[in-house]
Design a protein around this motif. Structure first.
Motif, PDB file in Angstrom:
ATOM      1  N   LEU A  65     131.837  35.216  11.560  1.00  0.00           N
ATOM      2  CA  LEU A  65     131.934  33.974  11.988  1.00  0.00           C
ATOM      3  C   LEU A  65     131.344  33.629  13.295  1.00  0.00           C
ATOM      4  O   LEU A  65     131.191  34.443  14.203  1.00  0.00           O
ATOM      5  CB  LEU A  65     133.347  33.432  12.144  1.00  0.00           C
ATOM      6  N   GLU A  66     130.654  32.412  13.489  1.00  0.00           N
ATOM      7  CA  GLU A  66     129.889  32.331  14.937  1.00  0.00           C
ATOM      8  C   GLU A  66     131.220  32.333  15.732  1.00  0.00           C
ATOM      9  O   GLU A  66     132.089  31.402  15.562  1.00  0.00           O
ATOM     10  CB  GLU A  66     128.898  31.035  14.571  1.00  0.00           C
ATOM     11  N   GLU A  89     133.263  26.757   5.309  1.00  0.00           N
ATOM     12  CA  GLU A  89     132.159  26.204   5.815  1.00  0.00           C
ATOM     13  C   GLU A  89     131.070  27.092   5.292  1.00  0.00           C
ATOM     14  O   GLU A  89     130.085  26.935   4.703  1.00  0.00           O
ATOM     15  CB  GLU A  89     132.330  25.819   7.131  1.00  0.00           C
ATOM     16  N   ARG A  90     131.371  28.414   5.818  1.00  0.00           N
ATOM     17  CA  ARG A  90     130.373  29.594   5.494  1.00  0.00           C
ATOM     18  C   ARG A  90     129.898  29.820   4.022  1.00  0.00           C
ATOM     19  O   ARG A  90     128.888  29.811   3.861  1.00  0.00           O
ATOM     20  CB  ARG A  90     130.364  30.940   6.532  1.00  0.00           C
ATOM     21  N   LYS A  99     138.901  27.492   7.695  1.00  0.00           N
ATOM     22  CA  LYS A  99     138.170  26.239   7.474  1.00  0.00           C
ATOM     23  C   LYS A  99     136.580  26.895   7.661  1.00  0.00           C
ATOM     24  O   LYS A  99     135.983  26.435   7.205  1.00  0.00           O
ATOM     25  CB  LYS A  99     138.389  25.288   8.379  1.00  0.00           C
ATOM     26  N   LYS A 100     136.399  27.567   8.904  1.00  0.00           N
ATOM     27  CA  LYS A 100     135.162  27.966   9.420  1.00  0.00           C
ATOM     28  C   LYS A 100     134.485  29.027   8.226  1.00  0.00           C
ATOM     29  O   LYS A 100     133.313  28.823   7.860  1.00  0.00           O
ATOM     30  CB  LYS A 100     135.147  28.812  10.690  1.00  0.00           C
ATOM     31  N   ASP A 139     142.091  27.408  11.252  1.00  0.00           N
ATOM     32  CA  ASP A 139     140.827  27.184  11.693  1.00  0.00           C
ATOM     33  C   ASP A 139     139.877  27.983  11.275  1.00  0.00           C
ATOM     34  O   ASP A 139     138.676  27.740  10.922  1.00  0.00           O
ATOM     35  CB  ASP A 139     140.808  26.827  13.389  1.00  0.00           C
ATOM     36  N   VAL A 140     140.335  29.355  11.246  1.00  0.00           N
ATOM     37  CA  VAL A 140     139.626  30.433  10.630  1.00  0.00           C
ATOM     38  C   VAL A 140     139.076  30.246   9.223  1.00  0.00           C
ATOM     39  O   VAL A 140     138.106  30.450   8.670  1.00  0.00           O
ATOM     40  CB  VAL A 140     140.243  31.800  10.815  1.00  0.00           C
TER      41      VAL A 140
END
Length: 87
Positions: free
Chosen positions: A75-76, A16-17, A12-13, A9-10
């Motif tokens: 990361l948000e 995306e950034r 992937k996020k 998940d990290v």
């Protein structure tokens, strides 16, 4: 959720950034790859969270986008706390 799922998940996020930064600059994966000296396929894998990014590559991204590594990996995080199902 297992640790492995959390890491995915990290990645992937963060991917995306990276993609958003590239798109905001209006450049292709190919162009970015040439600019920072890595393959286009590596850019694809990083943006899609399919590959862990070594520190040396993080430095290349940070230098290219003119930011610190800390700013790059930010990361948000959803800080919303739910009480009885209500935020």
């Amino acid at each position: 959720m297992s640790n492995n799922d959390v890491y995915k998940d990290v990645y992937k996020k963060f991917g995306e950034r990276l993609k958003q930064l590239r798109v905001n600059k209006k450049i292709s994966q190919h162009t970015l790859a040439k600019e920072i000296g890595i393959s286009q396929s590596a850019i694809h894998k990083y943006e899609n969270g399919l590959r862990k990014i070594p520190m040396s590559i993080l430095e290349k991204f940070a230098n290219y986008y003119e930011m610190s590594i800390s700013e790059l990996i930010e990361l948000e995080i959803d800080n919303t706390v739910e009480v009885n199902g209500e935020p």
